[in-house]
Design an enzyme around this catalytic site. Structure first.
Site, PDB file in Angstrom:
ATOM      1  N   GLU A 225      -2.784   0.089  -8.764  1.00 57.63           N
ATOM      2  CA  GLU A 225      -4.075   0.502  -9.345  1.00 57.63           C
ATOM      3  C   GLU A 225      -4.028   1.928  -9.912  1.00 57.63           C
ATOM      4  OE1 GLU A 225      -7.205  -0.244  -6.516  1.00 57.63           O
ATOM      5  OE2 GLU A 225      -6.893  -2.418  -6.565  1.00 57.63           O
TER       6      GLU A 225
ATOM      7  N   GLU B 129      -4.132  -9.030  -5.594  1.00 53.13           N
ATOM      8  CA  GLU B 129      -5.242  -8.717  -4.686  1.00 53.13           C
ATOM      9  C   GLU B 129      -6.427  -9.580  -5.097  1.00 53.13           C
ATOM     10  OE1 GLU B 129      -6.413  -4.718  -3.744  1.00 53.13           O
ATOM     11  OE2 GLU B 129      -4.360  -3.951  -3.954  1.00 53.13           O
TER      12      GLU B 129
END
Length: 503
Positions: free
Chosen positions: A173, A291
């Site tokens: 991320e 995720e």
């Protein structure tokens, strides 16, 4: 009673399912590691301190790959803190979760745990505070056989054979302002490309995952994905997707999460295909949905600078399990591009498995659909032609009431059909057409439903939300059954061998 129809044809395949679609995630976050998978004082702990009661439940999920050690944690993590004699390992401040990391568990111990539960590690390298060469050193430590500083250090630390970790994440991320040393797409793309070059020079057999947008709500989405892939397209094998859903007060929107997840996948795939054309590549970029889950993000509380604080410990309801099942169907229906996925996470932190410290272990409601799809979702995913009424949602518009996914196990002559009924008022008469398979019989119908959408499993009442067996209906090439309102359903069918008549 409302009606719905599903036609499945054995020749209308999507793709052979990669088992890595049923991966999961262990991050150094909260109690995922400490008092999750690792608790030396627990009565079931093995010689390395791993909880065997947890290992049994993980084994029952048949998880093929587990991402580690993060997550946000990895962007400030020095992997060398977690190797060598445990007594000499430093305690560090974890900037991601405002916790203290003891480093009692590192990459060597995690690989050992993976072997015990029958899974493979999916390692992440630090591209926040870490440099590309640090990623190369970690790769050398884990995968190079012997004869160099880092490989010989692994041997000295008790692991003569290389770990041979085959899937690696290039950071996590990195577009997020919450990330330690977050980067722009240009800067991350360049950094990830150089790390990828080093890592594949050391071990050309590995697969690499570049960071996609942290969420479709990021202001840079999907430009981030485009720019990153323009820098890394020939060096990486996957672009990552992350997405979480929660009930924000509108159950209709929540139930329709599967539709939004599908749109997210299609957009990232289209972005990757644009880059493929732009860079004149022959390679089709795979997607890693590494995720995904139901996560009630707004309810979380941090406990600054303590070891293994109890954070992000969502307790899952029947409603959560239904939404979860719908998302599993979306992953299956996009398995031609989504070749790998990681349920975030596996133990204690937004997880299907929950533990008491020094105590019991619990299967949360989402454990069951994940287990069913992991066990029965191996084979060829087939396109389902499903007709049902639609329901209205403020966020996603009109969405089909019935969501389905089908698997063909050709060698065994078996068909598995997963079906979510989102109707909040009525059961549905469900017609299943399997004529292309010849003569078949229904062998099992499993349902998750109940009178209380918000019921949850607890340590004192662990069987509040569990699957139940339903009546098997007779048929040959078609079957008419019932999908209860607000239910998750698993159907199993088996081919009936033809009887050859002799004179």
């Amino acid at each position: 009673m409302k009606t719905a129809k599903c036609i499945i044809d054995k020749d209308y395949s999507i793709a052979e399912i990669d088992p890595k679609l049923y991966g999961s995630f262990i991050e150094h976050l909260g109690r995922a590691v400490y008092s999750g998978i690792y608790e030396p004082s627990h009565k079931t702990a093995d010689e390395q301190g791993f909880r065997q009661d947890v290992m049994e439940l993980v084994d029952d999920l048949a998880v093929p790959v587990v991402r580690y050690p993060g997550g946000n944690f990895v962007s400030g993590y020095n992997w060398t803190d977690g190797i060598g004699p445990v007594k000499d390992r430093p305690k560090r401040l974890d900037y991601a979760w405002l916790s203290i990391e003891s480093n009692k568990i590192g990459i060597d111990e995690f690989v050992d745990w993976c072997k015990k539960v029958g899974t493979e590690p999916m390692a992440a390298v630090n591209l926040g505070t870490g440099a590309p060469q640090d990623a190369g050193y970690m790769m050398e430590y884990c995968n190079h056989p012997a004869g160099t500083y880092w490989s010989d250090l692994r041997i000295k630390n008790g692991h003569k054979e290389p770990h041979n970790i085959k899937v690696w994440c290039l950071g996590n991320e990195m577009d997020g302002p919450w990330q330690t040393c977050g980067l722009t797409a240009e800067d991350y793309g360049k950094k990830a490309r150089e790390a990828a070059k080093i890592m594949k020079w050391i071990d050309p057999s590995i697969e690499l995952v570049a960071c996609g947008s942290a969420s479709p709500w990021m202001p840079t989405y999907p430009e981030w994905d485009r720019i990153v892939l323009e820098h890394t397209y020939e060096q990486v094998d996957y672009i990552s997707l992350h997405r979480y859903y929660e009930n924000e007060g509108c159950i209709e929107d929540f139930l329709a999460s599967f539709a939004d997840m599908n749109d997210f996948i299609k957009t990232v795939a289209a972005t990757a295909d644009y880059v493929k054309a732009k860079v004149r590549s022959k390679k089709v970029m795979k997607l890693s949905f590494d995720e995904w889950n139901v996560w009630y993000i707004k309810r979380q509380t941090r406990f600054p600078w303590t070891e293994a604080p109890a954070i992000l410990e969502d307790q899952y309801s029947l409603l959560d399990a239904l939404v979860f099942g719908g998302m599993l169907c979306t992953l299956l229906n996009n398995c031609d591009r989504v070749r790998m996925a990681c349920l975030a996470q596996l133990v204690n932190v937004i997880a299907p498995i929950f533990t008491e410290k020094d105590g019991r272990v619990l299967k949360q409601s989402i454990y069951y659909p994940f287990q069913q799809v992991s066990l029965y979702g191996r084979g060829t995913a087939l396109k389902t032609l499903t007709q049902s009424e639609k329901f209205s949602t403020p966020l996603y518009g009109e969405v089909p009431t019935v969501q389905t996914a089908a698997i063909y196990h050709k060698e065994e002559g078996r068909i598995t059909l997963f079906a979510l009924n989102c109707d909040m008022q009525e059961d549905a008469q469900f017609f299943i057409d399997l004529r292309s398979f010849g003569s078949v019989k229904m062998t099992e119908h499993i349902i998750m439903d109940g009178p209380d959408l918000f019921a949850k499993n607890t340590f004192d009442k662990p069987d509040t939300v569990i699957p139940r067996s339903a009546t098997i209906v007779t048929g040959n090439q078609s079957f008419t059954t019932i999908l209860p309102k607000l239910s998750w359903n698993v159907f199993h069918f088996a081919s009936i061998p033809e009887v050859v008549k002799t004179e």
